[in-house]
Scaffold this motif. Structure first.
Motif, PDB file in Angstrom:
ATOM      1  N   TRP A 160       0.846  -1.184   0.000  1.00 57.85           N
ATOM      2  CA  TRP A 160       0.000   0.000   0.000  1.00 57.85           C
ATOM      3  C   TRP A 160       0.885   1.238   0.000  1.00 57.85           C
ATOM      4  O   TRP A 160       1.754   1.388   0.853  1.00 57.85           O
ATOM      5  CB  TRP A 160      -0.913  -0.006   1.219  1.00 57.85           C
ATOM      6  CG  TRP A 160      -2.022   1.003   1.199  1.00 57.85           C
ATOM      7  CD1 TRP A 160      -2.125   2.119   1.989  1.00 57.85           C
ATOM      8  CD2 TRP A 160      -3.194   0.991   0.381  1.00 57.85           C
ATOM      9  NE1 TRP A 160      -3.293   2.788   1.716  1.00 57.85           N
ATOM     10  CE2 TRP A 160      -3.970   2.122   0.722  1.00 57.85           C
ATOM     11  CE3 TRP A 160      -3.656   0.145  -0.617  1.00 57.85           C
ATOM     12  CZ2 TRP A 160      -5.188   2.420   0.112  1.00 57.85           C
ATOM     13  CZ3 TRP A 160      -4.867   0.430  -1.232  1.00 57.85           C
ATOM     14  CH2 TRP A 160      -5.617   1.554  -0.875  1.00 57.85           C
ATOM     15  N   ASP A 251     -13.402  -5.935   5.177  1.00 59.31           N
ATOM     16  CA  ASP A 251     -13.834  -4.613   4.711  1.00 59.31           C
ATOM     17  C   ASP A 251     -14.258  -4.754   3.253  1.00 59.31           C
ATOM     18  O   ASP A 251     -13.450  -4.672   2.337  1.00 59.31           O
ATOM     19  CB  ASP A 251     -12.675  -3.623   4.861  1.00 59.31           C
ATOM     20  CG  ASP A 251     -13.082  -2.180   4.573  1.00 59.31           C
ATOM     21  OD1 ASP A 251     -13.988  -1.976   3.739  1.00 59.31           O
ATOM     22  OD2 ASP A 251     -12.481  -1.271   5.169  1.00 59.31           O
ATOM     23  N   GLU A 253     -16.022  -2.959   1.106  1.00 60.32           N
ATOM     24  CA  GLU A 253     -15.824  -1.854   0.167  1.00 60.32           C
ATOM     25  C   GLU A 253     -14.365  -1.734  -0.241  1.00 60.32           C
ATOM     26  O   GLU A 253     -14.043  -1.544  -1.418  1.00 60.32           O
ATOM     27  CB  GLU A 253     -16.316  -0.540   0.783  1.00 60.32           C
ATOM     28  CG  GLU A 253     -16.170   0.651  -0.151  1.00 60.32           C
ATOM     29  CD  GLU A 253     -16.647   1.945   0.484  1.00 60.32           C
ATOM     30  OE1 GLU A 253     -16.545   2.997  -0.187  1.00 60.32           O
ATOM     31  OE2 GLU A 253     -17.082   1.913   1.646  1.00 60.32           O
ATOM     32  N   PHE A 254     -13.455  -1.860   0.725  1.00 61.52           N
ATOM     33  CA  PHE A 254     -12.027  -1.785   0.416  1.00 61.52           C
ATOM     34  C   PHE A 254     -11.639  -2.906  -0.542  1.00 61.52           C
ATOM     35  O   PHE A 254     -10.918  -2.682  -1.515  1.00 61.52           O
ATOM     36  CB  PHE A 254     -11.213  -1.877   1.702  1.00 61.52           C
ATOM     37  CG  PHE A 254      -9.726  -1.814   1.493  1.00 61.52           C
ATOM     38  CD1 PHE A 254      -9.067  -0.602   1.392  1.00 61.52           C
ATOM     39  CD2 PHE A 254      -8.967  -2.978   1.379  1.00 61.52           C
ATOM     40  CE1 PHE A 254      -7.695  -0.540   1.187  1.00 61.52           C
ATOM     41  CE2 PHE A 254      -7.602  -2.940   1.180  1.00 61.52           C
ATOM     42  CZ  PHE A 254      -6.967  -1.709   1.085  1.00 61.52           C
ATOM     43  N   CYS A 255     -12.120  -4.109  -0.275  1.00 60.02           N
ATOM     44  CA  CYS A 255     -11.762  -5.252  -1.122  1.00 60.02           C
ATOM     45  C   CYS A 255     -12.308  -5.087  -2.538  1.00 60.02           C
ATOM     46  O   CYS A 255     -11.633  -5.434  -3.517  1.00 60.02           O
ATOM     47  CB  CYS A 255     -12.272  -6.544  -0.500  1.00 60.02           C
ATOM     48  SG  CYS A 255     -11.408  -7.024   1.024  1.00 60.02           S
ATOM     49  N   HIS A 257     -12.645  -2.463  -4.272  1.00 64.99           N
ATOM     50  CA  HIS A 257     -11.897  -1.474  -5.039  1.00 64.99           C
ATOM     51  C   HIS A 257     -10.405  -1.786  -5.143  1.00 64.99           C
ATOM     52  O   HIS A 257      -9.737  -1.269  -6.045  1.00 64.99           O
ATOM     53  CB  HIS A 257     -12.064  -0.083  -4.409  1.00 64.99           C
ATOM     54  CG  HIS A 257     -13.430   0.508  -4.582  1.00 64.99           C
ATOM     55  ND1 HIS A 257     -14.434   0.321  -3.665  1.00 64.99           N
ATOM     56  CD2 HIS A 257     -13.953   1.262  -5.583  1.00 64.99           C
ATOM     57  CE1 HIS A 257     -15.520   0.952  -4.070  1.00 64.99           C
ATOM     58  NE2 HIS A 257     -15.256   1.521  -5.233  1.00 64.99           N
ATOM     59  N   ASN A 258      -9.872  -2.622  -4.230  1.00 66.23           N
ATOM     60  CA  ASN A 258      -8.413  -2.717  -4.131  1.00 66.23           C
ATOM     61  C   ASN A 258      -7.850  -4.127  -4.127  1.00 66.23           C
ATOM     62  O   ASN A 258      -6.621  -4.284  -4.090  1.00 66.23           O
ATOM     63  CB  ASN A 258      -7.939  -2.020  -2.844  1.00 66.23           C
ATOM     64  CG  ASN A 258      -8.275  -0.546  -2.815  1.00 66.23           C
ATOM     65  OD1 ASN A 258      -7.647   0.247  -3.501  1.00 66.23           O
ATOM     66  ND2 ASN A 258      -9.281  -0.189  -2.015  1.00 66.23           N
ATOM     67  N   GLY A 336      -8.624  -4.134   5.459  1.00 60.28           N
ATOM     68  CA  GLY A 336      -8.401  -2.749   5.037  1.00 60.28           C
ATOM     69  C   GLY A 336      -7.605  -1.929   6.022  1.00 60.28           C
ATOM     70  O   GLY A 336      -7.898  -0.737   6.222  1.00 60.28           O
ATOM     71  N   ARG A 340      -5.763   5.856   4.839  1.00 67.29           N
ATOM     72  CA  ARG A 340      -6.758   6.201   3.826  1.00 67.29           C
ATOM     73  C   ARG A 340      -6.635   7.671   3.438  1.00 67.29           C
ATOM     74  O   ARG A 340      -5.965   8.481   4.108  1.00 67.29           O
ATOM     75  CB  ARG A 340      -8.165   5.930   4.351  1.00 67.29           C
ATOM     76  CG  ARG A 340      -8.404   4.504   4.803  1.00 67.29           C
ATOM     77  CD  ARG A 340      -8.313   3.506   3.660  1.00 67.29           C
ATOM     78  NE  ARG A 340      -8.575   2.147   4.120  1.00 67.29           N
ATOM     79  CZ  ARG A 340      -9.773   1.583   4.174  1.00 67.29           C
ATOM     80  NH1 ARG A 340     -10.837   2.263   3.783  1.00 67.29           N
ATOM     81  NH2 ARG A 340      -9.911   0.345   4.611  1.00 67.29           N
TER      82      ARG A 340
END
Length: 718
Positions: A160, A251, A253-255, A257-258, A336, A340
Motif C-alpha cells: 500500500w 472490509d 468496500e475496500f476489497c 476497489h483494491n 483494510g 486512507r
C-alpha cells in the motif's frame, strides 16, 4: 562560541547508538584520553527519552575491549594471523581480486552485508555500489537469512503506497511470532523507548494481541495471548482468514476497489476450519475465534477497526515461511488496515525527498522471475542473492559460483544453517576478507581482517531508505563522532575499503547514482551530502543537528487514488499451491519443538564476551517448561543432549514457565567458545523455500535427553 547541547560538556558528548534500528540517543562520557568511559541514555532525546538498552550501555566495554583488532591481519598458511600494513593488505587483496575476476568473471566476487553494515549508512550504499562497479550479481545479506519472506510478500501480494494504519490511530495491534520490545524490529511498533511507547498506546485504548508459543516480554503486555505449537503459523493465520470471510468481518468496500482474488483465496482456505486449526495448533477453538474477533470484527456501527498485524522471525524462519507472511499481510488487506485518503502521514521523511502518498496499492512485479539466475535456479530478490545458497555457490561451478567474498559487519558462518558444513565451505574460498573489529567464526577463516573504527569513533546518519519504517515521526539526529580511535591503531572505515579496492582494480564507483572521484578518496561529509541531496531539509542543517529533533515541516496527508489503481493479489497461483500443500501436512510427533529467540543482552552474535554481558549471560541455555524437564529427569543447570534430524548439541537447561509445554527455545547467534550455535541442528537444503532458498531455522522437532556430566562427553556446545 556555539552553546553546548544539554548534558554535553568537555568530557561528555551526545550521539546515537547504532547497534540496532532503534538508534537510541545516548550520552557518552569520556576519560582524559578521549576514550569511552561510560554510556547512558539521553534524557533530552525527544524519542528515546533517556532509554538505552543493555547493549548500548556496554558500548564502552566494546570499544576498549582487549580482544579488539586494531591493525590489519593476514592469515598465514599455518592458520596464524600476522599484522600487516593497511596499504599492503589492500594491495594484496586487490591483486587477488583481479586474478579471480580475470579467471572466473564478476559474479565470482561476492559481498555480504551484516547487521553492522545496515546501520552504517555510507558502507550500506558503498558495498552494493562496489559490486555493481564490477558487474557482480553476488550480493548477499542477513535479510535472506531471517525475514526475506517480507520481500517476497511485497512482490507477489503488493504493498500500500500510503503504508499501514498510522500507529497513533491504532485501536488494535496484532503481533505474530515477534518480540518487538526486545528485537526492536517490528515496523508496526515504536522502536524507541518501546515499553514506554507501548504503555502510552495502551493508555490511549490500543489493544495488543500476541500469538507466540512463549509469553515474551511483549506478550506480558498483551490484552490477549494465544500460545500455539510452533511452526503452525501458516495454518493458524489461514484459519483466521477463513473465519474473517465466513463471518463477513472483511472490509467489503475496500476489497471491492483494491483486492483481486478474494473468492479464489476463500476456496483455498476451505480446509482450515476453526476446529481443524485448533487441533493442529493445540489451542482451544474458542480462543482462536476470540483473537480473530478482537482483530477483525468491525465496530457495532459498521466502522472498521484500525491497526495492523505484523510478524517477526518466529513466523519467517519456519516451514511455509513465505506463505505465512503472505497470509499475515492478507489479514491487513482483507480488513483494510491501511492509511486512507486524508489521513495524516506521521513520518513523511527527513533525509529523503517528500513525495505524495496515494491511497492505493503498488502492483506486485515478482522480480525474481525475470533477469539473472544462478546455476541453482534462483533469481534476485530486491537485488540480492539467497544467502542459504552461498555455501553451495562457494563449492559449486557455473553461473554465480563464488570464489571471493568480502563480509562487512557480519558473521554468516554463525548465522547460516549447517554450521560445520558452512564453515567448511567458507574454508574453500580463494579469498575471504572480513571487515570486523573482533574475531568470530567468519573472521577466523578470513585471509585478511580489516579493522574499522567502531561506531562511536565515526559519524553517521540514519538510513534514508528505511526512515519511514523505523520512525513513526520525522525525527533526525546527526550521530557525531565522539571518541578517538585507540592510540597507535590502524583502522579503515568500512566504506573506504570498497572505494580503495575499486580504485586498485580500475573500477568506477557510482555512489547512490552519483559518480564519485576514483583519484582522490572522497571526504565522509561529501558522501553524506550525496545521500542528503534530495532531503526535505537543508543538508547543512541536518549535518549540524547533533541533539535530535522532530522536523515536521508542512503537514502531509494521504492523497486520493488514481483512476483504476492497481490491486492487491491475494491469491496468486503459487500461494494457492502452497496452501494446498499445507492442508495435507500433518505433524504427529512426540518430539519437542524448538524455536529460536532473541535476548536483551546481545545483538545476534555480537559482544557475548564483554564482561557485563558475560556476567549476566555466560551461555545460551535451552529453556524448557518445568513439566517437560521433570518428565525427562532434568533439573535446572543440568546438561542435556539436543538432537534434531540434522545434528546434535550438548547444552545446559533452564526452566521457563513462560513457555507452553512441548516447546523449547534457545537464543540464536551463540557459539565460538561461548554457548552453543542452534543452527548446528538445521539443514541448508531440507525444507527450504522455493523462491528464496530460506531454510527452516525455527520451529523444528528435537529430542532432549539428560547427559551424565561425568561421562566424559564434553561440555555445552560440543
Amino acid at each position: 562560541m556555539k552553546k553546548a547541547a544539554p548534558h554535553e560538556t568537555d568530557i561528555s558528548r551526545i550521539t546515537t547508538c547504532r547497534i540496532c534500528a532503534g538508534q537510541c540517543g545516548i550520552i557518552v562520557e569520556l576519560d582524559a584520553a578521549g576514550r569511552v568511559d561510560r554510556v547512558r541514555g539521553d534524557p533530552d532525546n525527544p524519542l528515546t527519552r533517556g532509554y538505552a538498552c543493555i547493549k548500548g550501555l556496554t558500548l564502552g566495554e566494546a570499544h576498549s575491549s582487549p580482544n579488539r583488532i586494531l591493525h590489519p591481519l593476514r592469515r598465514t598458511d599455518d592458520g596464524r594471523f600476522v599484522q600487516v600494513g593497511m596499504n599492503e593488505a589492500l594491495d594484496e587483496i586487490a591483486e587477488r581480486l583481479g586474478k579471480i575476476l580475470a579467471e572466473h568473471g564478476p559474479d565470482a566476487v561476492a559481498g555480504f552485508r551484516g547487521t553492522m553494515n545496515y546501520t552504517n549508512s555510507l558502507a550500506a550504499h558503498m558495498l552494493p555500489a562496489w559490486l555493481a562497479a564490477m558487474g557482480s550479481h553476488s550480493f548477499f545479506s542477513t535479510m535472506t537469512i531471517d525475514q526475506s519472506a517480507k520481500w517476497i510478500t511485497a512482490d507477489r501480494l503488493g504493498v500500500w503506497e500510503a503504508g499501514k494504519d498510522p500507529y497513533e490511530n491504532a485501536e488494535v495491534l496484532l503481533v505474530i511470532g515477534a518480540n518487538p520490545l526486545v528485537s526492536l524490529s517490528t515496523f508496526t511498533m515504536v522502536m524507541q523507548n518501546p515499553v514506554k511507547a507501548l504503555k502510552e498506546a495502551k493508555a490511549r485504548g490500543t489493544r495488543l494481541l500476541v500469538i507466540d508459543p512463549r509469553r515474551t516480554e511483549t506478550a506480558a503486555f498483551a490484552d490477549r495471548l494465544l500460545q500455539p505449537l510452533p511452526d503452525e503459523d501458516a495454518a493458524l493465520v489461514a484459519g483466521m482468514l477463513r473465519l474473517i470471510l465466513e463471518e463477513n468481518w472483511a472490509d467489503r468496500e475496500f476489497c471491492e476497489h483494491n483486492v483481486e482474488g478474494v473468492e479464489a483465496l476463500r476456496d483455498a482456505l476451505a480446509p482450515f476450519t476453526v476446529d481443524h486449526v485448533a487441533q493442529r495448533c493445540n489451542i482451544a477453538a474458542e480462543d482462536l475465534v476470540a483473537i480473530t474477533r478482537d482483530f477483525a470484527e468491525p465496530h457495532p456501527d459498521g466502522r472498521r477497526k484500525r491497526g495492523a498485524a505484523a510478524s517477526g522471525t518466529g513466523a519467517n524462519m519456519g516451514a511455509f515461511s513465505n506463505l505465512t507472511e503472505h497470509l499475515v499481510e492478507c489479514l491487513n488487506v482483507l480488513c483494510g488496515r491501511f492509511a486512507r485518503e486524508g489521513d495524516a502521514i506521521g513520518n513523511p521523511g527527513v533525509l529523503g525527498a517528500r513525495w505524495p502518498r496515494r491511497a492505493q496499492a503498488i502492483a506486485p512485479t515478482r522480480g525474481w522471475e525475470s533477469g539473472w539466475r544462478d546455476a541453482w535456479g534462483y533469481g534476485l530478490l530486491m537485488g540480492e542473492r539467497m544467502s542459504a545458497i552461498l555455501p553451495q555457490a562457494i563449492l559449486g561451478t557455473g553461473t554465480g559460483a563464488v570464489r571471493a567474498l568480502v563480509v562487512d559487519g557480519g558473521n554468516p558462518v554463525n548465522a547460516l544453517a549447517e554450521t560445520a558444513e558452512t564453515a567448511a565451505a567458507f574454508g574453500n574460498l580463494q579469498l575471504l576478507v572480513s571487515i570486523d573489529p573482533f574475531l568470530n567464526e567468519t573472521s577466523r577463516l578470513a585471509h585478511f581482517i580489516l579493522p574499522p573504527p567502531m561506531m562511536l569513533e565515526r559519524a553517521d546518519i540514519r538510513s534514508r531508505d528505511w526512515e519511514s519504517y523505523t520512525l513513526h515521526e520525522p525525527f533526525h539526529q546527526f550521530a557525531q563522532m565522539v571518541a578517538r580511535p585507540p592510540e597507535n591503531s590502524e583502522l579503515i572505515e568500512d566504506w573506504q575499503v570498497f572505494w580503495e579496492l575499486a580504485k586498485r582494480t580500475g573500477h568506477k564507483i557510482i555512489f547512490d547514482d552519483v559518480p564519485i572521484s576514483m583519484e582522490t578518496r572522497p571526504e565522509t561529509e561529501d558522501l553524506f551530502r550525496i545521500l542528503l541531496r534530495h532531503s526535505a531539509f537543508p543538508a547543512e542543517d541536518l549535518l549540524a543537528e547533533k541533539r535530535g529533533v522532530v522536523l515536521r515541516g508542512d503537514p502531509m496527508c494521504v492523497k486520493p487514488a488514481e483512476p483504476c489503481p492497481p490491486r492487491f493479489q491475494v491469491a496468486p497461483s503459487d500461494v494457492l499451491a502452497e496452501l494446498e500443500t499445507l492442508a495435507g501436512v500433518r505433524r504427529q510427533t512426540s518430539a519437542l519443538r524448538l524455536v529460536c529467540g532473541r535476548v536483551r543482552h546481545v545483538q545476534n552474535s555480537m559482544y557475548h564476551d564483554l564482561p557485563s554481558i558475560a556476567r549476566r549471560m555466560p551461555e545460551n541455555p535451552l529453556s524448557m517448561h518445568p513439566d517437560d524437564m521433570a518428565s525427562r529427569g532434568l533439573v535446572p543447570g543440568a546438561l542435556a543432549r539436543v538432537r534434531s534430524a540434522h545434528g546434535e548439541l550438548r547444552v545446559t537447561v533452564a526452566p521457563d514457565r513462560n513457555l507452553r509445554s512441548g516447546v523449547v527455545t534457545m537464543p540464536h547467534g551463540w557459539g565460538d567458545g561461548r554457548g552453543a550455535n542452534v543452527n548446528s541442528l538445521t539443514s541448508l537444503i531440507q525444507g527450504r523455500q522455493t523462491i528464496n532458498a530460506m531454510p527452516i531455522l525455527s520451529g523444528f522437532d528435537v529430542m532432549v535427553d539428560p547427559v551424565d556430566r561425568n561421562a566424559g562427553q564434553g561440555g555445552p556446545g560440543n
